[in-house]
Design a protein around this motif. Sequence first.
Motif, PDB file in Angstrom:
ATOM      1  N   GLY A  15      -4.076  10.683  -5.706  1.00 63.31           N
ATOM      2  CA  GLY A  15      -4.232   9.369  -6.253  1.00 63.31           C
ATOM      3  C   GLY A  15      -4.464   8.280  -5.306  1.00 63.31           C
ATOM      4  O   GLY A  15      -4.486   7.071  -5.764  1.00 63.31           O
ATOM      5  N   VAL A  16      -4.561   8.734  -4.049  1.00 64.07           N
ATOM      6  CA  VAL A  16      -5.066   7.701  -2.870  1.00 64.07           C
ATOM      7  C   VAL A  16      -6.656   7.436  -3.151  1.00 64.07           C
ATOM      8  O   VAL A  16      -7.520   8.228  -2.980  1.00 64.07           O
ATOM      9  CB  VAL A  16      -4.814   8.189  -1.591  1.00 64.07           C
ATOM     10  N   ARG A  17      -6.937   6.215  -3.408  1.00 66.79           N
ATOM     11  CA  ARG A  17      -8.289   5.606  -3.492  1.00 66.79           C
ATOM     12  C   ARG A  17      -8.970   5.249  -2.167  1.00 66.79           C
ATOM     13  O   ARG A  17     -10.155   5.148  -2.086  1.00 66.79           O
ATOM     14  CB  ARG A  17      -8.600   4.661  -4.536  1.00 66.79           C
ATOM     15  N   ALA A  18      -8.236   5.033  -1.053  1.00 66.67           N
ATOM     16  CA  ALA A  18      -8.762   4.596   0.043  1.00 66.67           C
ATOM     17  C   ALA A  18      -7.759   4.956   1.192  1.00 66.67           C
ATOM     18  O   ALA A  18      -6.622   4.685   0.872  1.00 66.67           O
ATOM     19  CB  ALA A  18      -8.918   3.221   0.226  1.00 66.67           C
ATOM     20  N   VAL A  19      -8.116   5.340   2.431  1.00 66.75           N
ATOM     21  CA  VAL A  19      -7.177   5.727   3.299  1.00 66.75           C
ATOM     22  C   VAL A  19      -7.566   4.519   4.325  1.00 66.75           C
ATOM     23  O   VAL A  19      -8.522   4.351   4.955  1.00 66.75           O
ATOM     24  CB  VAL A  19      -7.320   6.916   4.073  1.00 66.75           C
ATOM     25  N   CYS A  20      -6.411   3.700   4.854  1.00 62.31           N
ATOM     26  CA  CYS A  20      -6.521   2.798   5.968  1.00 62.31           C
ATOM     27  C   CYS A  20      -5.672   3.198   7.123  1.00 62.31           C
ATOM     28  O   CYS A  20      -4.365   3.473   6.803  1.00 62.31           O
ATOM     29  CB  CYS A  20      -5.991   1.349   5.508  1.00 62.31           C
ATOM     30  N   LEU A  21      -6.185   3.047   8.247  1.00 66.22           N
ATOM     31  CA  LEU A  21      -5.713   3.453   9.491  1.00 66.22           C
ATOM     32  C   LEU A  21      -5.534   2.560  10.545  1.00 66.22           C
ATOM     33  O   LEU A  21      -6.694   2.049  10.792  1.00 66.22           O
ATOM     34  CB  LEU A  21      -6.082   4.850  10.020  1.00 66.22           C
ATOM     35  N   THR A  22      -4.643   2.159  11.235  1.00 71.59           N
ATOM     36  CA  THR A  22      -4.348   1.463  12.416  1.00 71.59           C
ATOM     37  C   THR A  22      -4.067   2.285  13.514  1.00 71.59           C
ATOM     38  O   THR A  22      -3.657   3.243  13.603  1.00 71.59           O
ATOM     39  CB  THR A  22      -3.261   0.003  12.202  1.00 71.59           C
ATOM     40  N   ASP A  23      -4.831   1.640  14.770  1.00 70.73           N
ATOM     41  CA  ASP A  23      -4.202   2.403  16.165  1.00 70.73           C
ATOM     42  C   ASP A  23      -5.022   3.578  16.258  1.00 70.73           C
ATOM     43  O   ASP A  23      -4.347   4.456  16.780  1.00 70.73           O
ATOM     44  CB  ASP A  23      -2.914   2.182  16.365  1.00 70.73           C
TER      45      ASP A  23
ATOM     46  N   SER B 124      -3.753   3.502   0.907  1.00 75.53           N
ATOM     47  CA  SER B 124      -2.760   3.965   1.709  1.00 75.53           C
ATOM     48  C   SER B 124      -2.793   3.143   3.217  1.00 75.53           C
ATOM     49  O   SER B 124      -3.875   2.865   3.429  1.00 75.53           O
ATOM     50  CB  SER B 124      -2.759   5.328   1.993  1.00 75.53           C
ATOM     51  N   LEU B 125      -1.735   2.846   3.837  1.00 71.80           N
ATOM     52  CA  LEU B 125      -1.857   2.160   5.018  1.00 71.80           C
ATOM     53  C   LEU B 125      -0.709   2.899   5.909  1.00 71.80           C
ATOM     54  O   LEU B 125       0.312   3.106   5.752  1.00 71.80           O
ATOM     55  CB  LEU B 125      -1.464   0.756   4.761  1.00 71.80           C
ATOM     56  N   ASP B 126      -1.377   3.526   7.071  1.00 75.25           N
ATOM     57  CA  ASP B 126      -0.655   4.198   8.264  1.00 75.25           C
ATOM     58  C   ASP B 126      -1.044   4.018   9.611  1.00 75.25           C
ATOM     59  O   ASP B 126      -2.315   3.701   9.751  1.00 75.25           O
ATOM     60  CB  ASP B 126      -0.754   5.776   7.900  1.00 75.25           C
ATOM     61  N   ASP B 127      -0.094   3.947  10.468  1.00 75.69           N
ATOM     62  CA  ASP B 127      -0.503   3.907  11.861  1.00 75.69           C
ATOM     63  C   ASP B 127      -0.950   5.162  12.289  1.00 75.69           C
ATOM     64  O   ASP B 127      -0.407   6.397  11.774  1.00 75.69           O
ATOM     65  CB  ASP B 127       0.571   3.324  12.797  1.00 75.69           C
TER      66      ASP B 127
ATOM     67  N   PRO C  79       0.663  -1.283  -0.029  1.00 75.24           N
ATOM     68  CA  PRO C  79       0.157   0.173   0.034  1.00 75.24           C
ATOM     69  C   PRO C  79       0.676   1.438  -0.266  1.00 75.24           C
ATOM     70  O   PRO C  79       2.025   1.186   0.332  1.00 75.24           O
ATOM     71  CB  PRO C  79      -0.803  -0.152   1.318  1.00 75.24           C
ATOM     72  N   LEU C  80       0.187   2.469  -0.444  1.00 81.05           N
ATOM     73  CA  LEU C  80       0.845   3.641  -0.444  1.00 81.05           C
ATOM     74  C   LEU C  80       0.920   4.028   1.200  1.00 81.05           C
ATOM     75  O   LEU C  80       0.326   3.355   2.241  1.00 81.05           O
ATOM     76  CB  LEU C  80       0.014   4.688  -0.899  1.00 81.05           C
ATOM     77  N   SER C  81       1.668   5.234   1.459  1.00 79.67           N
ATOM     78  CA  SER C  81       1.797   5.729   2.854  1.00 79.67           C
ATOM     79  C   SER C  81       1.760   7.182   2.780  1.00 79.67           C
ATOM     80  O   SER C  81       2.450   7.573   2.308  1.00 79.67           O
ATOM     81  CB  SER C  81       3.106   5.299   3.781  1.00 79.67           C
ATOM     82  N   LEU C  82       0.713   7.908   3.514  1.00 81.71           N
ATOM     83  CA  LEU C  82       0.626   8.884   3.578  1.00 81.71           C
ATOM     84  C   LEU C  82       1.922   9.781   4.230  1.00 81.71           C
ATOM     85  O   LEU C  82       2.385  10.752   4.113  1.00 81.71           O
ATOM     86  CB  LEU C  82      -0.535   9.412   4.307  1.00 81.71           C
ATOM     87  N   ARG C  83       2.535   8.839   5.216  1.00 84.10           N
ATOM     88  CA  ARG C  83       3.927   9.327   6.143  1.00 84.10           C
ATOM     89  C   ARG C  83       4.884   9.423   5.172  1.00 84.10           C
ATOM     90  O   ARG C  83       5.889  10.124   5.432  1.00 84.10           O
ATOM     91  CB  ARG C  83       3.851   8.512   7.236  1.00 84.10           C
ATOM     92  N   ALA C  84       5.014   8.846   4.070  1.00 87.42           N
ATOM     93  CA  ALA C  84       6.101   9.000   2.899  1.00 87.42           C
ATOM     94  C   ALA C  84       5.965  10.087   2.227  1.00 87.42           C
ATOM     95  O   ALA C  84       7.002  10.442   1.470  1.00 87.42           O
ATOM     96  CB  ALA C  84       6.021   7.568   2.465  1.00 87.42           C
ATOM     97  N   ARG C  85       4.801  10.941   2.055  1.00 80.37           N
ATOM     98  CA  ARG C  85       4.812  11.980   1.386  1.00 80.37           C
ATOM     99  C   ARG C  85       4.891  13.352   1.753  1.00 80.37           C
ATOM    100  O   ARG C  85       4.625  13.643   2.806  1.00 80.37           O
ATOM    101  CB  ARG C  85       3.380  11.798   0.644  1.00 80.37           C
ATOM    102  N   GLU C  86       5.652  14.123   1.013  1.00 80.10           N
ATOM    103  CA  GLU C  86       5.801  15.323   1.449  1.00 80.10           C
ATOM    104  C   GLU C  86       5.955  16.311   0.142  1.00 80.10           C
ATOM    105  O   GLU C  86       6.504  16.845  -0.562  1.00 80.10           O
ATOM    106  CB  GLU C  86       7.549  15.561   1.851  1.00 80.10           C
ATOM    107  N   PRO C  87       4.603  16.636  -0.110  1.00 77.95           N
ATOM    108  CA  PRO C  87       4.390  17.233  -1.482  1.00 77.95           C
ATOM    109  C   PRO C  87       4.633  18.734  -1.482  1.00 77.95           C
ATOM    110  O   PRO C  87       4.683  19.327  -0.537  1.00 77.95           O
ATOM    111  CB  PRO C  87       2.674  17.271  -1.554  1.00 77.95           C
TER     112      PRO C  87
END
Length: 365
Positions: free
Chosen positions: A286-294, A261-264, A18-26
């Motif tokens: 480009g993110v089609r769904a945001v998946c969050l844990t915890d 995307s998948l991020d804690d 999955p993508l990671s929002l945390r890895a992005r710095e637009p």
Amino acid sequence: MSSSTAASGRQSITEAAPLSLRAREPRVPADRLVAEMVPPPRFDSVRFDTYVPDPQQPSQTEAVSVLSTFAAGLGGAHPAGGGHGKRRWFARKPAAPTGPRGVYLDGGYGVGKTHLLASLWHATPAAPGQKAFGTFVELTNLVGALGFQETVRTLSGHRLLCIDEFELDDPGDTVLVSTLLGKLVDAGVALAATSNTLPGKLGEGRFAAVDFLREIQGLSARFRPLRIDGEDYRHRGLPAAPAPYSDEQVTRAAYATEGASLDDFPGLLEHLSRVHPSRYGALTDGVRAVCLTDVAPVPDQSTALRLVVLADRLYDREVPVLASGLPFDRLFSEEMLNGGYRKKYFRAISRLTALARDAKGLVAQ
């Protein structure tokens, strides 16, 4: 099961992690901020005739009528005699406005204010480059990117400026926006805004409004307030928000969903502190769904306000949100929900709840 077998099973779900929002710095150039001042994708197709007024709330029907008339009156030549902030050499200076040059939609969250504002934008007889639509935060970010004078020049050629979620959160924004809108009105730009607070009450509960009463009253005089009553349509006749899923369910759904995307959650909140809110839209490109844990309670107000902006951008783009941990109605403390920003927090809860419903189909039954 061996580790190689497990890895093979995971690869069979999707070819890529999955993508990671945390890895992005637009990085967002200023010209993109201007070009994107149009209704967000969620409101691409809304019109006055797609708004469904609550029959128990006559103010909703009245709002459609008032705004339709307002849009029809914005046809014809620009009052300043030219486009893009440039007047013709021999154009007559526009007469000073004798009354409100805009409408102000006041009401609680979920009564369809943004739907109506976007419908007004679509109904106004002008090319996209002659009408602008953005949130209050996006407008202040535009000033930060272009500078005040260039923002005035850029927007002065517009027939209409629509400002969604109009909120004054600090004294600097009070003076900045009051001055900006005053210059735009003098240039012949019509204004329309939505908020949860009446124009004369902007800033109450957030800062010492008395010190800025003159600016607030001057800003209030630019608008005709239009009250819209009703309950949150996102909750009207709909089932309760789904309970959070397990970490395993969220992770599997992220791997099984292309473009997810998948991020804690705690890590994402920390990352948001390093990304300017004006870039949160680009963060989700480009993110089609945001998946969050915890998912856990938001630790402080600064973090909470950043999360509100992210929730708005996700809602605008119709990005479903799948989460584990606590349900979204437990994100904010009682102190936050009873404070000056409570309407922002309730809006975020409402929107995240709607996006959580949208995400139910991502989980294998």
